[in-house]
Design a protein around this motif. Structure first.
Motif, short mmCIF file in Angstrom:
data_model
loop_
_atom_site.label_atom_id
_atom_site.label_comp_id
_atom_site.label_asym_id
_atom_site.label_seq_id
_atom_site.Cartn_x
_atom_site.Cartn_y
_atom_site.Cartn_z
N ILE A 67 0.85 -1.21 0.00
CA ILE A 67 0.00 0.00 0.00
C ILE A 67 0.88 1.25 0.00
O ILE A 67 2.07 1.19 0.33
CB ILE A 67 -0.92 0.05 1.24
CG1 ILE A 67 -0.10 -0.17 2.54
CG2 ILE A 67 -2.06 -0.93 1.15
CD1 ILE A 67 -0.85 0.17 3.79
N TYR A 89 -3.03 4.12 2.27
CA TYR A 89 -3.60 2.76 2.27
C TYR A 89 -4.10 2.30 0.92
O TYR A 89 -4.84 1.32 0.82
CB TYR A 89 -4.74 2.64 3.34
CG TYR A 89 -4.28 3.17 4.67
CD1 TYR A 89 -3.39 2.44 5.45
CD2 TYR A 89 -4.70 4.42 5.14
CE1 TYR A 89 -2.93 2.93 6.66
CE2 TYR A 89 -4.23 4.93 6.34
CZ TYR A 89 -3.36 4.18 7.09
OH TYR A 89 -2.89 4.67 8.28
N THR A 143 -3.92 0.40 -2.54
CA THR A 143 -3.17 -0.68 -3.19
C THR A 143 -2.75 -0.17 -4.56
O THR A 143 -2.95 1.01 -4.87
CB THR A 143 -4.07 -1.92 -3.37
OG1 THR A 143 -5.12 -1.57 -4.27
CG2 THR A 143 -4.68 -2.37 -2.04
N ARG A 173 -8.34 0.01 -1.13
CA ARG A 173 -7.36 0.28 -0.07
C ARG A 173 -7.26 -0.94 0.83
O ARG A 173 -8.07 -1.87 0.74
CB ARG A 173 -7.76 1.51 0.72
CG ARG A 173 -8.02 2.71 -0.20
CD ARG A 173 -7.94 4.01 0.51
NE ARG A 173 -8.51 5.06 -0.31
CZ ARG A 173 -8.12 6.32 -0.28
NH1 ARG A 173 -7.14 6.71 0.52
NH2 ARG A 173 -8.71 7.24 -1.03
#
Ligand code: FAD
Ligand code: NAD
Length: 505
Positions: A336, A340, A342, A348
């Motif tokens: 991440i 947060y 990805t 996230r």
């Protein structure tokens, strides 16, 4: 619209040793750009543990149309169902049993025969679990979070297939998705877990009788907590640890003192020892083949129950990550960025399944932060002040850097120590093992780390966290009034010892 980046240590920085920098930008447009769907939710959270359920409630409180998918049939995740809560129930009740049996007489309390009723103790644990997990379900209703009991699987970046416990399949559409699928116990090649005789923490919280002999692999948090439970209830417990110290990375001075205290309580340790394999023996026991960590001197230990507690690994099985082209790193974690995200911007990820300490309160903080970020607000977590607690007796709690880490970094520092044996309340309670160690920057006196071993250390560490959160110096704490007679006065004395001199010693 742009958002500010947190000035505190970002999570991505913590993970900098294990991932290459992600391409997702830190400053981005808000997720509300995804407006092509009509019947979609604002947010779907996959996983109803401390990370996921907190994210879902916070998002709903912020006005987002939110659903949470959980497949175990109860909310609260590992923590409420098979982790923090059941282990603390067993720690608390085994401590009361042990104290009643061995300590009350000296306090002028005579009781008759003290008999363990394990089935009732296990039932009390189960009652604590079901009460809390149902409580989260109530919170979902109260806050308008749609709860989907089933397993979630990505079909694409906006659609998740939910397979209910009864086999029914449905699809949820969402602008944003948060993965909070947590972790499971790490296994061991050559060791087959049956959760009866060779157990993880889950099986160790369900043993139907006290084993005569128990072997614990790993002197980390789970090994020491659950090893203590069964030792107090009457098992002969030996902990086998690969490293030369217990406590999975705690300040080495505290670890040595902790080792001494637990050994005095009757826990046996085989440090610097690695486990090779287990075998079921003809006598019904388990044989554990071990040798020195550096090699040589192999031997086989025998036990009725073996607890494997060598860490936990991120859990992404059946999640369909391949359908959204998210790849895990070599430790199984979902990479991440500092918000947060990805590698897919609207997905996230928080909690045990990604970077950082595998702790419920860390997952919860991330749950709040991720909901705020999705809502276009400024969410952040200060990873420098996440406390750790081991709930043995005495408890051990710490926050910030260990002395070993500070030494290595080359920062000049002051250190102050204060033993609980000098604290009036601890002495009066007859519960005076342990000490507090505070470390501050020599130049600024700003607190860098606090390490507490003693009664209620897990509660007391909150003062250290707050102090560090506000950038306090040891002088600030030593000039703050603490009620008398309390254990917290030891904290003030440790601060006085760090800044100049303690008074009561
Ligand atoms: P989890 O709690 O693991 O929750 C993830 C949830 O996602 C699970 O319920 C799982 O069923 C669900 N899920 C997974 N995949 C899917 C899917 N595809 N679809 C739907 N649902 C899915 N931490 C502390 O801070 N203090 C403690 O005292 C403490 N004690 C512990 C004791 C033990 C014995 C153990 C094992 C752990 C303990 N921990 C403790 C650690 C703590 O439990 C975890 O850090 C915490 O639960 C992580 O939260 P999470 O939300 O990231 O994941
Ligand atoms: P851990 O990482 O705390 O400890 C694992 C220990 O096993 C380490 O000391 C390691 O050196 C040792 N080990 C690894 N391989 C070994 C081998 N082959 N032979 C002998 N020793 C070996 O892991 P855990 O105790 O399983 O706990 C897992 C996670 O759960 C932790 O991350 C912890 O944060 C979390 N947890 C937290 C709490 C709490 O906050 N009180 C309680 C329980 C669990």
């Amino acid at each position: 619209m742009l958002r500010l980046i947190s000035s505190r240590t970002p999570l991505a920085q913590i993970a900098s040793h294990n991932t290459k920098k992600l391409s997702a930008p830190v400053l981005t447009t808000l997720p509300r750009l995804y407006s092509t769907f009509t019947d979609e939710l604002d947010l779907v959270v996959i996983g109803g543990g401390p990370g996921g359920y907190v994210a879902a409630i916070k998002a709903a409180q912020l006005g987002l149309k939110t659903a949470c998918i959980e497949k175990r049939g109860a909310l609260g995740g590992t923590c409420s169902n098979v982790g923090c809560i059941p282990s603390k129930a067993m720690l608390n009740n085994s401590h009361i049993y042990h104290q009643t049996k061995h300590d009350l007489k000296a306090r002028g309390i005579d009781v008759g025969d003290v008999v363990l009723n394990l089935p009732v103790m296990l039932k009390a644990k189960d009652k604590a679990v079901s009460g809390l997990t149902k409580g989260i379900e109530f919170l979902f209703k109260k806050n308008n979070v749609a709860y989907h009991k089933g397993a979630g699987k990505f079909l694409n970046p906006h659609e998740i297939e939910v397979t209910g416990q009864d086999g029914t399949v449905s699809t949820l559409k969402a602008k944003n998705i948060v993965i909070a699928t947590g972790s499971v116990a790490s296994g061991f090649p050559g060791i087959e877990i049956d959760e009866k005789q060779i157990v993880t923490s889950t099986g160790a919280l369900e043993l139907q009788q006290v084993p005569k002999k128990m072997l614990v692999i790993g002197a980390g948090v789970i090994g020491l907590e659950l090893g203590s439970v069964w030792q107090r209830l009457g098992a002969e417990v030996t902990v086998v640890e690969y490293l030369d110290a217990i406590g999975a990375g705690m300040d080495s001075e505290m670890a040595k003192a902790f080792h001494r205290i637990l050994s005095k309580q009757g826990l046996k340790f085989k440090l610097g020892t690695k486990v090779l394999e287990t075998e079921k023996l003809a006598n019904g026991r388990v044989g554990l083949k071990v040798e020195e960590s550096k090699g040589g001197n192999a031997e086989t230990l025998e036990a009725d129950v073996v607890l494997v507690s060598i860490g936990r690994k991120p859990y992404t099985e059946g999640l369909g990550l391949e359908n959204v082209k998210i790849q895990v790193d070599k430790r199984g974690r979902i990479p991440i960025d500092s918000e947060y995200r990805t590698s897919v911007a609207n997905i996230r990820c928080i909690g045990d399944v990604t970077y950082g300490a595998m702790l419920a309160h860390k997952a919860e903080e991330e749950g709040i932060a991720v909901a705020e970020l999705i809502n276009g607000e400024h969410g952040h977590v200060n990873y420098d002040t996440i406390p750790s607690v081991i709930y043995t007796h005495p408890e051990v709690a710490w926050c910030g850097k260990s002395e070993d880490e500070i030494k290595k970094s080359g920062i000049e520092y002051n250190v102050g120590k204060y033993p609980f044996s000098a604290n009036p309340r601890a002495r009066t309670n007859g519960d005076q093992e342990g000490m507090i160690k505070m470390i501050s920057d020599k130049e600024t006196d700003r607190i860098l780390g606090v390490h507490i071993m003693g009664p209620n250390a897990g509660e007391m560490i909150a003062e250290a966290v707050l102090a560090m959160e506000y950038g306090a110096s040891s002088e600030d704490i030593s000039r703050t009034t603490h009620a008398h007679p309390t254990l917290a006065e030891a904290f003030k004395e440790a601060a006085m010892a760090t800044h100049s001199k303690p008074l009561h010693i």
